[in-house]
Design a protein around this motif. Structure first.
Motif, PDB file in Angstrom:
ATOM      1  N   PRO A  93       0.823  -1.226   0.000  1.00  0.00           N
ATOM      2  CA  PRO A  93       0.000   0.000   0.000  1.00  0.00           C
ATOM      3  C   PRO A  93       0.850   1.267   0.000  1.00  0.00           C
ATOM      4  O   PRO A  93       0.416   2.312  -0.495  1.00  0.00           O
ATOM      5  N   HIS A 115      -8.234   9.135   1.985  1.00  0.00           N
ATOM      6  CA  HIS A 115      -9.434   8.354   1.665  1.00  0.00           C
ATOM      7  C   HIS A 115      -9.068   7.155   0.782  1.00  0.00           C
ATOM      8  O   HIS A 115      -9.537   6.039   1.004  1.00  0.00           O
ATOM      9  N   ASN A 117      -6.086   5.749   0.436  1.00  0.00           N
ATOM     10  CA  ASN A 117      -5.251   4.833   1.214  1.00  0.00           C
ATOM     11  C   ASN A 117      -6.116   3.953   2.124  1.00  0.00           C
ATOM     12  O   ASN A 117      -5.890   2.747   2.264  1.00  0.00           O
ATOM     13  N   GLN A 118      -7.115   4.556   2.726  1.00  0.00           N
ATOM     14  CA  GLN A 118      -8.058   3.824   3.589  1.00  0.00           C
ATOM     15  C   GLN A 118      -8.769   2.707   2.825  1.00  0.00           C
ATOM     16  O   GLN A 118      -8.864   1.571   3.304  1.00  0.00           O
ATOM     17  N   LEU A 121      -6.110  -0.048   1.894  1.00  0.00           N
ATOM     18  CA  LEU A 121      -5.714  -0.847   3.061  1.00  0.00           C
ATOM     19  C   LEU A 121      -6.816  -1.835   3.434  1.00  0.00           C
ATOM     20  O   LEU A 121      -6.547  -2.985   3.795  1.00  0.00           O
ATOM     21  N   THR A 122      -8.063  -1.406   3.342  1.00  0.00           N
ATOM     22  CA  THR A 122      -9.168  -2.291   3.723  1.00  0.00           C
ATOM     23  C   THR A 122      -9.318  -3.436   2.708  1.00  0.00           C
ATOM     24  O   THR A 122      -9.503  -4.597   3.091  1.00  0.00           O
ATOM     25  N   ASP A 125      -6.473  -5.863   3.315  1.00  0.00           N
ATOM     26  CA  ASP A 125      -6.749  -6.656   4.522  1.00  0.00           C
ATOM     27  C   ASP A 125      -7.610  -7.867   4.197  1.00  0.00           C
ATOM     28  O   ASP A 125      -7.327  -8.981   4.627  1.00  0.00           O
ATOM     29  N   THR A 129      -4.527 -10.376   2.797  1.00  0.00           N
ATOM     30  CA  THR A 129      -4.043 -10.902   4.076  1.00  0.00           C
ATOM     31  C   THR A 129      -4.963 -12.014   4.596  1.00  0.00           C
ATOM     32  O   THR A 129      -4.498 -13.108   4.920  1.00  0.00           O
ATOM     33  N   PHE A 166     -16.333  -8.083   3.200  1.00  0.00           N
ATOM     34  CA  PHE A 166     -15.461  -7.188   2.430  1.00  0.00           C
ATOM     35  C   PHE A 166     -16.083  -6.812   1.083  1.00  0.00           C
ATOM     36  O   PHE A 166     -15.890  -5.693   0.607  1.00  0.00           O
ATOM     37  N   TYR A 169     -18.457  -4.184   1.984  1.00  0.00           N
ATOM     38  CA  TYR A 169     -17.726  -2.934   2.212  1.00  0.00           C
ATOM     39  C   TYR A 169     -17.452  -2.229   0.878  1.00  0.00           C
ATOM     40  O   TYR A 169     -17.707  -1.035   0.721  1.00  0.00           O
TER      41      TYR A 169
END
Lengths: 268, 268
Positions: A93, A115, A117-118, A121-122, A125, A129, A166, A169
């Motif tokens: 990221p 915003h 980057n948020q 990252l989500t 995740d 990950t 997700f 989201y």
């Protein structure tokens, strides 16, 4: 290595080089897609083949060797890494955040930087990950075959709870006021977050094809799958995906173990 | 919600508000420590007690309720979140990146922004994400008690391989040319990365006290433990840690289950 700071201003004109393993899309793919969409050439260590790319990765991440090649940059714990002149960066990221405004795929400043980057990252995740741990819930140093029962349990939880979470989201991001005109996650034009979403869905679809098909048919995430299709048809991306530059999925993050998405009791 | 863009410039003067669960340090603690070190006041939803803080968190992350409180910001998938005027951000490393230059704990621009982000993302990968999975390797929705055998296996791998790897990484950052004078991870003065390291070690020490003691005695990570001690003695941090503002460890990320670090065969 000890170059004067004044040389750093020349970095912006230097070529980009991605340092990553050969033979799998992996986390490196998020970075490749930015270059492809932007039409900006880059060197890719994985082009050198298995042996040479392993050598270059190990040279960077090995505690003993790293300092000799890192220059005036902090050590690299894991690849992908990006070299740009005398700048060396790691953490996907973070590399994306550095590259995107330089490649015209994100604003250079303002709250949009955070915003985006948020969102990224989500997505990482959930689709990288957490997905990775479905086949390696105990140890990345052990084989999948040695953690199969645990993998089955974790995959069940991922399929039933995390993946819908997700995807939901991502759909909410698309439904929000911050997603303007067009199919994009943020604002009125394509950003690097859209490319991250594309690769996230593409990899997850390879790993869990039946699950993604079912979730697609639910109709709850239509915006997400529409954005996926939109990115897939971008001219440069389409040409890249059809070329032998696009590495094949294999034993990286996104692996297809059919048993991980099979129902425990088969009803036919 | 539909405020004119010109209002956003007033955001810089607005108070900060942390939205996080009550009753555990958790990921919120990384953010709190920045405010404490900088001496900048902030509102903390967890001060309102258990019920009120749960309400405020759920209002933000619930798919149905989120849009009513998110304003002109993308949805929040999980807390911590930071509200600053009409800006709302989530994802711990993202919030830290936004806050640090505003609080004088990181440069505002240049390659240092990405170097620090890289260090912080790597520390959080190891000491938060991976550590968390030692007690929840299968499912965050299930109790620890229902995944104890898997937790024992994952903890063994974490203790033996991952923890030394990430401590070694932090020590290499300290040994690199980019760590200048003083005990700091990056440059010649304290940055937010140092605060992240402090909380990472502090939490890990709570969860795995015997392991950290053994690793400390190995002498391989002296710089890391020295930096930990340095941060602990910073006047504002020291006062905060001794106060009832500092939440106690409990059943959050950093949990102490003695059985997870016991040797399988006891030799006395």
């Amino acid at each position: 290595m000890a170059e004067p700071d004044s040389k750093r201003i020349k970095t912006e004109d230097a070529p980009y080089e991605l340092i990553y393993w050969h033979g799998l899309p992996g986390r490196g793919e998020f970075i490749r897609l930015l270059f492809v969409e932007a039409g900006v050439p880059f060197k890719d260590t994985s082009d050198k083949g298995h042996g040479a790319s392993i050598g270059q990765v190990l040279e960077l991440v090995s505690p003993d060797l790293g300092p000799s090649v890192q220059g005036k940059n902090p050590p690299v714990c894991a690849v992908p890494a990006l070299r740009h002149g005398d700048v060396l960066l790691s953490q996907t990221p973070n590399i994306l955040q550095y590259l995107a405004p330089r490649l015209g795929l994100a604003p250079k400043e303002g709250v949009a930087v955070y915003h985006l980057n948020q969102i990224v990252l989500t997505l990482i995740d959930g689709f990288v990950t957490e997905l990775h741990d479905t086949h390696h819930p105990i140890s990345v140093a052990a084989y999948y075959e040695d953690q199969k029962p645990e993998a089955k349990k974790r995959a069940k939880f991922f399929i039933e709870e995390r993946l819908p979470k997700f995807l939901g989201y991502a759909q909410r991001v698309l439904d929000a006021e911050t997603s303007g005109d067009g199919p994009w996650l943020y604002g009125d034009s394509l950003t690097y977050a859209d490319l991250v979403l594309f690769q996230s869905i593409d990899g997850t679809q390879f790993a869990f094809p039946k699950t993604i098909q079912k979730l697609k048919e639910s109709g709850k995430y239509d915006g997400v799958f529409k954005l996926y299709d939109t990115i897939k048809e971008r001219p440069a991306i389409k040409e890249y995906l059809a070329s032998d530059k696009r590495q094949k999925y294999g034993d990286g993050i996104w692996r297809h173990y059919p048993e991980l998405e099979e129902e425990e009791e088969k009803k036919e």
